[in-house]
Motif scaffolding. Structure first.
Motif, PDB file in Angstrom:
ATOM      1  N   ARG A 259      14.558  10.143  13.861  1.00 55.05           N
ATOM      2  CA  ARG A 259      13.281  10.629  13.335  1.00 55.05           C
ATOM      3  C   ARG A 259      13.343  12.047  12.790  1.00 55.05           C
ATOM      4  O   ARG A 259      12.407  12.494  12.124  1.00 55.05           O
ATOM      5  CB  ARG A 259      12.215  10.503  14.413  1.00 55.05           C
TER       6      ARG A 259
ATOM      7  N   LEU B 259      15.550  13.910   7.462  1.00 53.93           N
ATOM      8  CA  LEU B 259      14.598  13.903   6.348  1.00 53.93           C
ATOM      9  C   LEU B 259      15.258  13.613   5.008  1.00 53.93           C
ATOM     10  O   LEU B 259      14.567  13.387   4.012  1.00 53.93           O
ATOM     11  CB  LEU B 259      13.852  15.244   6.275  1.00 53.93           C
TER      12      LEU B 259
ATOM     13  N   GLY C  54      15.656  12.613  -0.359  1.00 51.82           N
ATOM     14  CA  GLY C  54      14.560  12.635   0.605  1.00 51.82           C
ATOM     15  C   GLY C  54      14.251  11.227   1.085  1.00 51.82           C
ATOM     16  O   GLY C  54      14.181  10.290   0.280  1.00 51.82           O
ATOM     17  N   VAL C  55      14.039  11.045   2.392  1.00 46.54           N
ATOM     18  CA  VAL C  55      13.930   9.682   2.933  1.00 46.54           C
ATOM     19  C   VAL C  55      12.715   8.926   2.404  1.00 46.54           C
ATOM     20  O   VAL C  55      12.709   7.691   2.414  1.00 46.54           O
ATOM     21  CB  VAL C  55      13.938   9.648   4.478  1.00 46.54           C
ATOM     22  N   PHE C  56      11.684   9.629   1.914  1.00 44.55           N
ATOM     23  CA  PHE C  56      10.535   8.895   1.382  1.00 44.55           C
ATOM     24  C   PHE C  56      10.871   8.200   0.056  1.00 44.55           C
ATOM     25  O   PHE C  56      10.091   7.374  -0.422  1.00 44.55           O
ATOM     26  CB  PHE C  56       9.318   9.812   1.215  1.00 44.55           C
TER      27      PHE C  56
ATOM     28  N   ARG D 223      13.765   8.242   9.471  1.00 46.96           N
ATOM     29  CA  ARG D 223      12.554   8.777   8.841  1.00 46.96           C
ATOM     30  C   ARG D 223      11.606   9.195   9.967  1.00 46.96           C
ATOM     31  O   ARG D 223      11.763   8.757  11.110  1.00 46.96           O
ATOM     32  CB  ARG D 223      11.913   7.749   7.921  1.00 46.96           C
ATOM     33  N   PRO D 224      10.609  10.037   9.656  1.00 44.82           N
ATOM     34  CA  PRO D 224       9.763  10.576  10.737  1.00 44.82           C
ATOM     35  C   PRO D 224       9.084   9.488  11.570  1.00 44.82           C
ATOM     36  O   PRO D 224       9.013   9.596  12.797  1.00 44.82           O
ATOM     37  CB  PRO D 224       8.746  11.432   9.973  1.00 44.82           C
TER      38      PRO D 224
ATOM     39  N   ARG E 142       3.443   9.706  14.332  1.00 51.42           N
ATOM     40  CA  ARG E 142       2.808  11.002  14.066  1.00 51.42           C
ATOM     41  C   ARG E 142       2.291  11.018  12.642  1.00 51.42           C
ATOM     42  O   ARG E 142       2.957  10.536  11.726  1.00 51.42           O
ATOM     43  CB  ARG E 142       3.835  12.130  14.208  1.00 51.42           C
TER      44      ARG E 142
ATOM     45  N   ALA F 198      11.095  18.153   3.028  1.00 50.85           N
ATOM     46  CA  ALA F 198      12.415  17.692   2.560  1.00 50.85           C
ATOM     47  C   ALA F 198      12.437  16.184   2.315  1.00 50.85           C
ATOM     48  O   ALA F 198      13.191  15.696   1.463  1.00 50.85           O
ATOM     49  CB  ALA F 198      13.500  18.068   3.571  1.00 50.85           C
ATOM     50  N   ALA F 199      11.592  15.456   3.027  1.00 51.71           N
ATOM     51  CA  ALA F 199      11.549  13.999   2.852  1.00 51.71           C
ATOM     52  C   ALA F 199      10.893  13.602   1.532  1.00 51.71           C
ATOM     53  O   ALA F 199      11.131  12.522   0.998  1.00 51.71           O
ATOM     54  CB  ALA F 199      10.812  13.357   4.031  1.00 51.71           C
ATOM     55  N   LEU F 200      10.045  14.478   1.011  1.00 51.33           N
ATOM     56  CA  LEU F 200       9.287  14.245  -0.230  1.00 51.33           C
ATOM     57  C   LEU F 200      10.045  14.599  -1.489  1.00 51.33           C
ATOM     58  O   LEU F 200       9.582  14.281  -2.598  1.00 51.33           O
ATOM     59  CB  LEU F 200       8.090  15.213  -0.296  1.00 51.33           C
ATOM     60  N   SER F 201      11.170  15.307  -1.349  1.00 50.91           N
ATOM     61  CA  SER F 201      11.692  16.090  -2.460  1.00 50.91           C
ATOM     62  C   SER F 201      12.104  15.265  -3.666  1.00 50.91           C
ATOM     63  O   SER F 201      12.228  15.807  -4.764  1.00 50.91           O
ATOM     64  CB  SER F 201      12.862  16.948  -1.975  1.00 50.91           C
ATOM     65  N   ASP F 202      12.319  13.970  -3.512  1.00 47.65           N
ATOM     66  CA  ASP F 202      12.734  13.166  -4.660  1.00 47.65           C
ATOM     67  C   ASP F 202      11.634  12.273  -5.217  1.00 47.65           C
ATOM     68  O   ASP F 202      11.901  11.441  -6.087  1.00 47.65           O
ATOM     69  CB  ASP F 202      13.967  12.345  -4.276  1.00 47.65           C
ATOM     70  N   LEU F 203      10.406  12.428  -4.740  1.00 42.97           N
ATOM     71  CA  LEU F 203       9.300  11.645  -5.306  1.00 42.97           C
ATOM     72  C   LEU F 203       8.913  12.259  -6.647  1.00 42.97           C
ATOM     73  O   LEU F 203       8.839  13.484  -6.787  1.00 42.97           O
ATOM     74  CB  LEU F 203       8.106  11.645  -4.346  1.00 42.97           C
TER      75      LEU F 203
ATOM     76  N   ILE G  34       6.037   6.964   3.660  1.00 43.99           N
ATOM     77  CA  ILE G  34       6.100   6.682   2.221  1.00 43.99           C
ATOM     78  C   ILE G  34       7.439   5.997   1.986  1.00 43.99           C
ATOM     79  O   ILE G  34       8.468   6.464   2.501  1.00 43.99           O
ATOM     80  CB  ILE G  34       6.054   7.983   1.392  1.00 43.99           C
ATOM     81  N   LYS G  35       7.412   4.902   1.209  1.00 46.12           N
ATOM     82  CA  LYS G  35       8.653   4.199   0.877  1.00 46.12           C
ATOM     83  C   LYS G  35       8.641   3.856  -0.606  1.00 46.12           C
ATOM     84  O   LYS G  35       7.576   3.604  -1.163  1.00 46.12           O
ATOM     85  CB  LYS G  35       8.711   2.857   1.641  1.00 46.12           C
ATOM     86  N   PRO G  36       9.802   3.778  -1.232  1.00 44.90           N
ATOM     87  CA  PRO G  36       9.836   3.312  -2.622  1.00 44.90           C
ATOM     88  C   PRO G  36       9.531   1.816  -2.678  1.00 44.90           C
ATOM     89  O   PRO G  36       9.900   1.067  -1.767  1.00 44.90           O
ATOM     90  CB  PRO G  36      11.282   3.585  -3.056  1.00 44.90           C
TER      91      PRO G  36
END
Lengths: 134, 134
Positions: free
Chosen positions: A65, A68, A82-84, A91-92, B7, B43-48, B126-128
């Protein structure tokens, strides 16, 4: 950050039982698996039928978790992402999302095709796939 | 049943602020909304990026967790249906699943089109969207 409690409503019975045995995405070819539900949620299952396409939301219990960003598909040639923007189990909130078709319904046990989840994976929710794949 | 802690990683800013104002399904026409993320997950958002199609997993904080069957779309003419065959917010683990397209990225704030989530809804993941709508 606010937190909430989710409860396992069942678990996966699958021939996939090693972390590295799980294909990264379902369409690469994953095995049939059984979703085995807790008695407490039987009323919620009652309208699921053979042929239905469903979303399975799972708890990716081996996910890390605090990670990131990852190299997609665990391939170091892929840039850190980034994992999203990935389907990494790290992932978180390690919730898995799997689109599958129901092959059999036997009481609290539901057979699904092409599920990329490890044996023992907890299940959190089941939803119908809506038109347009939503 | 085993439980796990999820969370909130952010929340929704939307003009939808009444329980009954939320359309039942995104494609019936939902407004643009902002996803506002916690600094901890930047950091998890950085590639959206603008144009990406993503799954938003939310926490349906008004869902009733002990409701296992509902009349779909809150219409009593629809037969009582197990919640795993519906998208009702009432379900054992009230996790929402929304497919949306990114319209703008401004640091920790991401604009998305057609999100059927109420103002203040917590975001879990968030997932692709993968090919084939998965």
């Amino acid at each position: 950050m606010t937190s909430f409690e989710v409860r396992s409503i069942g678990h996966v019975e699958s021939p996939l039982n090693e972390r590295d045995a799980a294909p990264k995405q379902g369409f690469e070819g994953a095995p049939d698996a059984w979703l085995v539900f807790a008695t407490e949620v039987s009323a919620a299952l009652s309208d699921l039928a053979v042929g239905d396409e469903i979303w399975v939301l799972s708890w990716l219990h081996r996910g890390q978790r605090d990670v990131l960003a990852v190299h997609p598909r665990d391939d170091l040639r892929n840039p850190l992402t980034g994992v999203f923007s990935t389907r990494s189990q790290d992932r978180p909130n390690p919730i898995g999302l799997h689109r599958v078709r129901i092959g059999a319904v036997e009481g609290l046990r539901i057979l699904v095709h092409d599920l990329e989840a490890l044996h023992g994976t907890p299940i959190l929710d089941i939803k119908p796939v809506l038109r347009g794949g939503r």
